[in-house]
Design a protein around this motif. Structure first.
Motif, short mmCIF file in Angstrom:
data_model
loop_
_atom_site.label_atom_id
_atom_site.label_comp_id
_atom_site.label_asym_id
_atom_site.label_seq_id
_atom_site.Cartn_x
_atom_site.Cartn_y
_atom_site.Cartn_z
N PRO A 27 37.89 48.93 31.68
CA PRO A 27 38.70 49.07 30.46
C PRO A 27 40.16 48.71 30.70
O PRO A 27 40.87 48.34 29.77
CB PRO A 27 38.54 50.53 30.08
CG PRO A 27 38.25 51.23 31.37
CD PRO A 27 37.42 50.24 32.16
N GLN A 28 40.61 48.79 31.95
CA GLN A 28 42.01 48.49 32.26
C GLN A 28 42.36 47.04 31.96
O GLN A 28 43.52 46.73 31.70
CB GLN A 28 42.35 48.85 33.71
CG GLN A 28 41.67 48.00 34.77
CD GLN A 28 40.29 48.49 35.17
OE1 GLN A 28 39.62 49.19 34.43
NE2 GLN A 28 39.86 48.09 36.36
N GLN A 30 41.59 45.22 29.27
CA GLN A 30 42.08 45.16 27.90
C GLN A 30 43.28 46.09 27.72
O GLN A 30 44.23 45.74 27.02
CB GLN A 30 40.98 45.53 26.92
CG GLN A 30 41.38 45.26 25.49
CD GLN A 30 40.19 45.38 24.54
OE1 GLN A 30 39.12 45.82 24.91
NE2 GLN A 30 40.41 45.00 23.31
N MET A 31 43.27 47.26 28.36
CA MET A 31 44.37 48.22 28.20
C MET A 31 45.70 47.63 28.69
O MET A 31 46.75 48.00 28.20
CB MET A 31 44.07 49.51 28.97
CG MET A 31 42.98 50.34 28.31
SD MET A 31 42.36 51.76 29.25
CE MET A 31 43.72 52.27 30.23
N HIS A 32 45.64 46.72 29.66
CA HIS A 32 46.85 46.14 30.22
C HIS A 32 47.16 44.76 29.64
O HIS A 32 47.96 44.01 30.20
CB HIS A 32 46.74 46.05 31.74
CG HIS A 32 46.71 47.39 32.40
ND1 HIS A 32 46.21 47.59 33.66
CD2 HIS A 32 47.09 48.61 31.96
CE1 HIS A 32 46.30 48.86 33.96
NE2 HIS A 32 46.83 49.51 32.95
N GLY A 33 46.50 44.41 28.54
CA GLY A 33 46.83 43.15 27.85
C GLY A 33 46.05 41.95 28.35
O GLY A 33 46.40 40.82 28.04
N GLY A 34 45.01 42.19 29.14
CA GLY A 34 44.21 41.09 29.64
C GLY A 34 42.96 40.90 28.81
O GLY A 34 42.71 41.62 27.84
N SER A 35 42.18 39.91 29.20
CA SER A 35 40.92 39.66 28.52
C SER A 35 39.91 39.16 29.53
O SER A 35 40.26 38.63 30.58
CB SER A 35 41.10 38.62 27.42
OG SER A 35 41.51 37.38 27.98
N GLU A 47 23.18 33.03 37.29
CA GLU A 47 24.61 32.87 37.54
C GLU A 47 25.40 33.03 36.24
O GLU A 47 24.98 32.57 35.19
CB GLU A 47 24.91 31.51 38.17
CG GLU A 47 24.33 31.41 39.56
CD GLU A 47 24.76 30.15 40.27
OE1 GLU A 47 25.95 29.77 40.17
OE2 GLU A 47 23.90 29.55 40.95
N VAL A 48 26.55 33.70 36.36
CA VAL A 48 27.43 33.96 35.22
C VAL A 48 28.84 33.55 35.60
O VAL A 48 29.28 33.78 36.74
CB VAL A 48 27.42 35.47 34.87
CG1 VAL A 48 28.39 35.78 33.77
CG2 VAL A 48 26.03 35.92 34.49
N SER A 49 29.55 32.95 34.66
CA SER A 49 30.96 32.60 34.86
C SER A 49 31.81 33.43 33.91
O SER A 49 31.57 33.43 32.70
CB SER A 49 31.21 31.11 34.59
OG SER A 49 30.48 30.33 35.51
N ILE A 50 32.80 34.13 34.47
CA ILE A 50 33.71 34.98 33.71
C ILE A 50 35.12 34.45 33.88
O ILE A 50 35.53 34.12 35.00
CB ILE A 50 33.67 36.44 34.22
CG1 ILE A 50 32.25 36.99 34.26
CG2 ILE A 50 34.61 37.33 33.43
CD1 ILE A 50 31.64 37.27 32.93
N GLN A 51 35.86 34.36 32.79
CA GLN A 51 37.26 33.92 32.83
C GLN A 51 38.15 35.09 32.42
O GLN A 51 38.00 35.61 31.32
CB GLN A 51 37.47 32.75 31.86
CG GLN A 51 38.88 32.25 31.79
CD GLN A 51 39.23 31.39 32.99
OE1 GLN A 51 38.42 30.63 33.48
NE2 GLN A 51 40.45 31.52 33.48
N LEU A 52 39.04 35.50 33.32
CA LEU A 52 40.02 36.52 32.97
C LEU A 52 41.26 35.81 32.46
O LEU A 52 41.68 34.80 33.01
CB LEU A 52 40.37 37.37 34.20
CG LEU A 52 39.23 38.14 34.85
CD1 LEU A 52 39.76 38.95 36.03
CD2 LEU A 52 38.54 39.04 33.86
N GLY A 53 41.83 36.34 31.38
CA GLY A 53 43.00 35.71 30.79
C GLY A 53 44.03 36.72 30.36
O GLY A 53 43.97 37.89 30.73
N GLY A 54 44.93 36.28 29.53
CA GLY A 54 46.01 37.15 29.07
C GLY A 54 46.86 37.62 30.23
O GLY A 54 47.24 36.83 31.09
N ALA A 55 47.09 38.91 30.31
CA ALA A 55 47.93 39.48 31.36
C ALA A 55 47.29 39.38 32.73
O ALA A 55 47.96 39.57 33.74
CB ALA A 55 48.27 40.93 31.03
#
Length: 130
Positions: A27-28, A30-35, A47-55
């Motif tokens: 949850p941190q 989204q709580m810290h402005g990321g996605s 196989e899965v690809s995840i992209q972290l974005g935002g903060a």
């Protein structure tokens, strides 16, 4: 139901479980402005690809978050065999990027009031009120 429709239902179910996993365990983000967005799911290979974005982009702890996602997701979701995750900052200290000096992509931290060898000796940083 056709095989294609069953595959689509299976992928939709897996996508929902991955999304719930990320919300529940991280949850941190989204709580810290990321996605965190699912970029690709290969139901045949797991196989899965995840992209972290935002903060998350440029965040100093995002490599640890990525490592935790990779290790925990394969344990909690049996269909997942491998997780690819990054912040889109490869080559700048992001996951998988060597990034140059010290793994920071050549970017050096700076601190208020700090002078460098190239400066003319004047300290342009903020002054303490005392």
């Amino acid at each position: 139901m056709s095989t294609d429709a069953q595959d689509a239902d299976g992928e939709d179910d897996l996508r929902e479980r991955i999304t719930n996993f990320l919300r529940r365990n991280f949850p941190q983000i989204q709580m810290h402005g990321g996605s965190a967005a699912i970029q690709h799911i290969d139901t045949e290979t797991g196989e899965v690809s995840i992209q972290l974005g935002g903060a998350c982009s440029g965040c100093g702890i995002s490599p640890m978050t990525i490592q935790a996602i990779k290790s925990r997701m394969v344990k909690e979701i049996p269909e997942i065999t491998k997780v690819h995750a990054d912040t889109g900052m490869e080559g700048m200290g992001g996951e998988g990027g060597e990034g140059g000096e010290g793994g920071h992509g050549g970017m050096e931290p700076s601190f208020p009031g700090e002078t460098t060898d190239e400066s003319d000796g004047r300290d342009e940083g903020p002054q303490a009120p005392f």
